[in-house]
Design an enzyme around this catalytic site. Structure first.
Site, PDB file in Angstrom:
ATOM      1  N   SER A  62       0.821  -1.211   0.000  1.00 14.42           N
ATOM      2  CA  SER A  62       0.000   0.000   0.000  1.00 14.42           C
ATOM      3  C   SER A  62       0.857   1.263   0.000  1.00 14.42           C
ATOM      4  O   SER A  62       1.990   1.281   0.483  1.00 14.42           O
ATOM      5  CB  SER A  62      -0.908   0.014   1.227  1.00 14.42           C
ATOM      6  OG  SER A  62      -1.654  -1.170   1.303  1.00 14.42           O
TER       7      SER A  62
HETATM    8  N1  SAH Z   1      -0.728  -5.076   4.010  1.00 13.11           N
HETATM    9  C1  SAH Z   1      -0.016  -5.360   2.797  1.00 13.11           C
HETATM   10  C2  SAH Z   1      -0.846  -5.052   1.578  1.00 13.11           C
HETATM   11  C3  SAH Z   1      -0.847  -6.223   0.685  1.00 13.11           C
HETATM   12  S1  SAH Z   1      -2.022  -6.232  -0.618  1.00 13.11           S
HETATM   13  C4  SAH Z   1       1.343  -4.665   2.787  1.00 13.11           C
HETATM   14  O1  SAH Z   1       1.626  -3.875   3.698  1.00 13.11           O
HETATM   15  O2  SAH Z   1       2.141  -4.936   1.906  1.00 13.11           O
HETATM   16  C5  SAH Z   1      -3.267  -7.301   0.054  1.00 13.11           C
HETATM   17  C6  SAH Z   1      -2.861  -8.704   0.347  1.00 13.11           C
HETATM   18  O3  SAH Z   1      -4.037  -9.380   0.793  1.00 13.11           O
HETATM   19  C7  SAH Z   1      -2.336  -9.506  -0.831  1.00 13.11           C
HETATM   20  O4  SAH Z   1      -1.083 -10.017  -0.522  1.00 13.11           O
HETATM   21  C8  SAH Z   1      -3.364 -10.633  -0.989  1.00 13.11           C
HETATM   22  O5  SAH Z   1      -2.820 -11.864  -1.390  1.00 13.11           O
HETATM   23  C9  SAH Z   1      -3.933 -10.716   0.418  1.00 13.11           C
HETATM   24  N2  SAH Z   1      -5.249 -11.357   0.532  1.00 13.11           N
HETATM   25  C10 SAH Z   1      -6.322 -11.271  -0.286  1.00 13.11           C
HETATM   26  N3  SAH Z   1      -7.346 -12.013   0.179  1.00 13.11           N
HETATM   27  C11 SAH Z   1      -6.919 -12.594   1.327  1.00 13.11           C
HETATM   28  C12 SAH Z   1      -7.507 -13.489   2.281  1.00 13.11           C
HETATM   29  N4  SAH Z   1      -8.756 -13.934   2.158  1.00 13.11           N
HETATM   30  N5  SAH Z   1      -6.752 -13.861   3.333  1.00 13.11           N
HETATM   31  C13 SAH Z   1      -5.489 -13.435   3.497  1.00 13.11           C
HETATM   32  N6  SAH Z   1      -4.877 -12.604   2.632  1.00 13.11           N
HETATM   33  C14 SAH Z   1      -5.576 -12.179   1.559  1.00 13.11           C
END
Ligand code: SAH
Length: 213
Positions: A62
Site C-alpha cells: 500500500s
Molecule cells: N498489508 C499489505 C498489503 C498487501 S495487498 C502490505 O503492507 O504490503 C493485500 C494482500 O491481501 C495480498 O497479498 C493478498 O494476497 C492478500 N489477501 C487477499 N485475500 C486474502 C484473504 N482472504 N486472506 C489473506 N490474505 C488475503
C-alpha cells in the site's frame, strides 16, 4: 540509492503530515521502518514514492499515506492484540508492531507468506505472528482482537471477523461492490453494539476467500 533516512523524512513530511496525519506513534514508525526492504530490490529506489508498488502475484504494497492513515484510524495502543488480513509485503504489520502492538497477520498466497516470513526473520522482528490461510475466516485460536485491519477490498464485512473483534474494539476494512474501488469502513464494537462509519474512498487489491470475492 539516496540515504533512506532522508527519503523517509521527506515521505513523512510531504505525503503524511501534509495530508493531516498527526499520531506521533504512527509518524515515528513511518520514520523508522526501512520500507525499501519490503519491496523487490529492483524497485527499492521507488519505495518512498507516493503510491502503491507491485510485490508480485498481482498484489501491491500500500501507498505510505494509506498505511499511516489506517494506522491512525485504528487507534492502536502498545500491548493491544491486532489482527491483520492481507500480509502482502509485511509492511503494514511491521508498522503496527513498531507502534507496540502484538500483531497477528494472515496471507493467502504461499509465495508472499514465505517472503514476508523471511523478511521478518532477516530483520529480527520476532513479534509478528504469520499464518497462511483464508483471512476472511479470521484467526480463531488467538481471538478476540482489540483491533482488526483488512488490507484488501471485499464485497461484504466478513462475519467471522466481527465475531472475533473484542468489545470494545475497532476494525477497518475496504468494502465495495466493484473491485479496486472501495469505501474504507470503520467498525466500532461497544457494549454489544456495532457501528459502521464510512471513512472515504480507497483502492485496494481483491480480498479473495469464503467471505471475499
Ligand atoms: N498489508 C499489505 C498489503 C498487501 S495487498 C502490505 O503492507 O504490503 C493485500 C494482500 O491481501 C495480498 O497479498 C493478498 O494476497 C492478500 N489477501 C487477499 N485475500 C486474502 C484473504 N482472504 N486472506 C489473506 N490474505 C488475503
Amino acid at each position: 540509492m539516496v540515504d533512506p533516512v532522508r527519503l523517509r523524512e521527506r515521505m513523512v513530511c510531504e505525503q503524511i503530515e501534509a495530508r493531516g496525519v498527526t499520531d506521533a506513534a504512527v509518524l515515528d514508525a513511518m520514520r523508522k521502518l526501512p520500507r525499501h526492504l519490503f519491496v523487490e530490490e529492483a524497485l527499492a529506489y521507488k519505495a518512498y514514492s507516493d503510491g502503491p508498488l507491485p510485490i508480485g502475484e498481482g498484489q501491491t504494497i500500500s501507498q505510505p499515506y494509506i498505511v499511516s492513515l489506517m494506522s491512525e484510524l485504528l487507534e492502536v495502543q502498545p500491548g493491544m492484540k491486532v489482527l491483520e488480513i492481507g500480509t502482502g509485503s509485511g509492511y503494514q504489520a511491521a508498522v503496527l508492531a513498531q507502534m507496540g502492538a502484538d500483531v497477528f497477520t494472515v496471507e493467502r498466497i504461499k509465495k508472499l507468506f514465505f517472503a514476508a516470513r523471511k523478511r521478518f526473520m532477516d530483520m529480527r522482528m520476532f513479534s509478528v505472528k504469520l499464518k497462511l490461510d483464508d483471512g476472511t475466516m479470521g484467526w480463531v485460536d488467538e481471538a478476540p482482537y482489540d483491533r482488526i485491519i483488512v488490507t484488501a477490498g471485499g464485497p461484504e464485512v466478513p462475519e467471522p471477523l466481527v465475531d472475533q473483534l473484542a468489545d470494545p474494539g475497532r476494525m477497518l476494512i475496504p468494502i465495495g461492490s466493484s473491485k479496486r474501488f472501495q469505501s474504507l469502513i470503520l467498525i466500532e464494537k461497544r457494549d454489544g453494539e456495532v457501528i459502521q462509519t464510512d471513512k472515504g474512498s480507497v483502492a485496494f487489491v481483491d480480498l479473495v476467500g469464503q467471505h471475499g470475492w
